[in-house]
Design a protein around this motif. Structure first.
Motif, short mmCIF file in Angstrom:
data_model
loop_
_atom_site.label_atom_id
_atom_site.label_comp_id
_atom_site.label_asym_id
_atom_site.label_seq_id
_atom_site.Cartn_x
_atom_site.Cartn_y
_atom_site.Cartn_z
N ILE A 120 -76.61 72.18 37.16
CA ILE A 120 -76.32 70.76 36.90
C ILE A 120 -76.91 70.35 35.55
O ILE A 120 -76.26 69.68 34.74
N LEU A 161 -74.90 69.05 32.17
CA LEU A 161 -75.21 67.81 31.45
C LEU A 161 -75.42 68.11 29.96
O LEU A 161 -74.83 67.44 29.10
N THR A 216 -72.67 68.68 27.35
CA THR A 216 -72.01 67.52 26.73
C THR A 216 -72.67 67.12 25.41
O THR A 216 -72.10 66.34 24.67
N PRO A 225 -70.47 68.14 22.19
CA PRO A 225 -69.25 67.32 22.09
C PRO A 225 -69.55 65.86 21.78
O PRO A 225 -68.85 65.22 20.99
N LEU A 226 -70.64 65.33 22.36
CA LEU A 226 -71.01 63.94 22.09
C LEU A 226 -71.32 63.75 20.62
O LEU A 226 -70.82 62.81 19.98
N PHE A 272 -79.31 60.18 24.30
CA PHE A 272 -78.85 61.15 25.29
C PHE A 272 -79.94 62.17 25.60
O PHE A 272 -80.19 62.49 26.76
N THR A 284 -82.63 60.62 27.86
CA THR A 284 -82.14 60.44 29.23
C THR A 284 -82.06 61.79 29.95
O THR A 284 -82.53 61.94 31.08
N ALA A 318 -85.47 63.32 30.81
CA ALA A 318 -86.08 62.72 32.00
C ALA A 318 -85.34 63.14 33.26
O ALA A 318 -85.92 63.22 34.34
N PHE A 319 -84.05 63.44 33.10
CA PHE A 319 -83.24 63.82 34.25
C PHE A 319 -83.62 65.21 34.78
O PHE A 319 -83.50 65.46 35.98
N ASN A 374 -83.78 65.82 38.73
CA ASN A 374 -82.70 66.57 39.34
C ASN A 374 -83.26 67.73 40.17
O ASN A 374 -82.81 67.97 41.28
#
Lengths: 249, 223
Positions: free
Chosen positions: A119, A123, A126, A129-130, A147, A150, A153-154, A158
């Motif tokens: 997971i 994330l 991306t 591409p971002l 990004f 975030t 921290a994820f 997760n």
């Protein structure tokens, strides 16, 4: 400036990694259950840990970027996440091979660490591409930093959530650094981990130095030969390292 | 607070007049239920399958709303106008998250009864109190994460692609918790009680992401 200390660092990395592999193949006893294939553990787990560390380091550097507004931090964060992504691909592939050998399946859904790692990887996939989709370099840096924070921290959140979803049904048999590991295994594991971390730092410095040198070269060219001599940089996911053009006297 | 109220009022008024998001989201969820009926080849679902069908549908319907959330601001200069106003930038985050929360609630008011009517085995009534609690907590999380990822994606060229790619992995832990909490509610033998553990996880996840969005949102609006 990033080239400083590259040589001793590279040599040190080479020796620690070679030493780690020598320990893995010639010294550490084979696992009682799994035999030879268990040795992939000394490659897979350090890769995964260093990749996650790189993601989080990228997040911390992104915080520095937003706080100071210095685009150097954005470049550092980008390179860190870039390298961590490479290691993450390696960790997923080796993990899949190990799962196939140990459990008989290429992918095992009830191993929480594997699933959360996937997971997190999805994330971070991306991230590039971002960056690529935002043209204005200053905006690109700022959005990429948001990004990165975030996502950084994820990462722990997760892991917590996925582990909670499964820990009741499946006790962790293959606890990575559990106290049950014999001391030879533990020492080998730590040496491999240090080796992988050194490799990450070396590659990070190397890419930083390369990006920095390219930018300096471009700027020198422009000063010597004029603005027309340098080809315009195309749209890119990498942060722009080119200094703004000097006003003509 | 006045700024939040004004922004929220504007968003709701806009939705009421243009009807861009909510009808599409509701229709999308109904269509998805029909698709699930044929794809699974089942007339009724229960337990973990029911919870999975419900949450996948709601999540993808939410993605439609997330994609549209900031489009009007960008295309019609709403961002510029907001930046000129002497108000706290967090107002935009709160207002947009509230708007998305309201959109999701309206969609669920249509989608959940439709789900019970079309697919669910047994009655939804005994599950309702627990389900409402889970839905409210999940909506808060989707609203906050959706606003953040929509704000990240809106300035990109391919925002319709980037927004789901950013939002979906961030929503996975939320989906785990919601699906696990809903599972015992939708069993065919009658609803069990909601597992408090998953309610706590949902609440905590909402809180962490609310704080995180609050911390980083300012940087998404700077010019």
């Amino acid at each position: 400036m990033y080239g400083k200390g590259m040589r001793p660092l590279a040599i040190g990395t080479f020796f620690v990694l070679t030493g780690a592999f020598a320990l893995v193949f010639f010294w550490v006893p084979a696992d009682a259950d799994q035999g030879f294939i268990q040795k992939i553990f000394y490659l897979h787990v350090p890769m995964a840990i260093v990749a996650l560390g790189g993601f989080i380091a990228g997040g911390v550097m992104a915080i520095c970027h937003l706080r100071t507004g210095n685009s150097k931090w954005d470049l550092r964060s980008y390179v860190s996440i870039h390298m961590a992504l490479v290691l993450a691909v390696g960790a997923l592939i080796t993990g899949s091979i190990w799962a196939r050998a140990a459990w008989g399946h290429w992918w095992v859904w009830d191993e929480p660490t594997l699933v959360s790692f996937l997971i997190v990887f999805l994330l971070y996939a991306t991230y590039q591409p971002l960056r690529f989709a935002i043209e204005d370099p200053e905006k690109q840096a700022r959005y990429a930093s948001v990004f990165a924070i975030t996502a950084g921290a994820f990462v722990p959140l997760n892991f917590l959530a996925v582990r909670m979803a499964q820990s009741l049904a499946h006790p962790r048999v293959l606890g990575a650094t559990g106290g049950s590991m014999p001391s030879e295994m533990r020492i080998t594991f730590y040496v491999s981990l240090i080796g992988m971390a050194l490799l990450f730092i070396t590659l990070w410095k190397y890419e930083m130095a390369s990006k920095h040198t390219t930018a300096q070269l471009r700027n020198l060219r422009r000063r010597l030969l004029g603005d027309d001599s340098v080809a315009p940089t195309g749209r890119s996911a990498a942060p722009s390292t080119v200094l703004p053009a000097r006003p003509k006297p | 607070m006045n700024a939040v109220r004004a922004l929220l009022r504007k968003d709701l008024l806009l939705e009421l007049r243009a009807k861009e998001s909510v009808p599409a989201m509701a229709l999308f969820s109904l269509t998805t239920f029909v698709i699930f009926h044929f794809a699974l080849d089942r007339n009724t679902v229960a337990g973990s399958l029911a919870s999975g069908v419900l949450w996948v549908t709601l999540l993808f319907a939410a993605i439609l709303g997330i994609n549209r959330l900031f489009v009007a601001e960008r295309e019609q200069g709403g961002f510029d106008a907001f930046m000129l106003a002497p108000v706290d930038r967090t107002a935009m985050l709160i207002a947009k998250a509230c708007a998305l929360f309201i959109f999701l609630t309206i969609v669920e008011l249509i989608a959940v009864p439709a789900f019970a009517f079309l697919l669910l085995e047994g009655s939804i009534l005994p599950a309702l109190p627990g389900l409402i609690a889970v839905l409210v907590l999940a909506n808060i999380g989707i609203a906050v994460i959706g606003t953040l990822s929509s704000a990240i994606a809106v300035q990109t060229r391919a925002r319709d692609l980037i927004a789901p790619l950013v939002a979906l992995p961030l929503l996975v832990p939320l989906l785990i918790a919601s699906a696990r909490a809903t599972q015992p509610l939708l069993l065919s033998g009658g609803a069990l009680s909601v597992p408090t553990k998953w309610i706590a996880v949902l609440g905590l996840y909402d809180l962490v992401f609310a704080l995180l969005s609050y911390a980083v949102f300012d940087f998404l609006l700077e010019e």
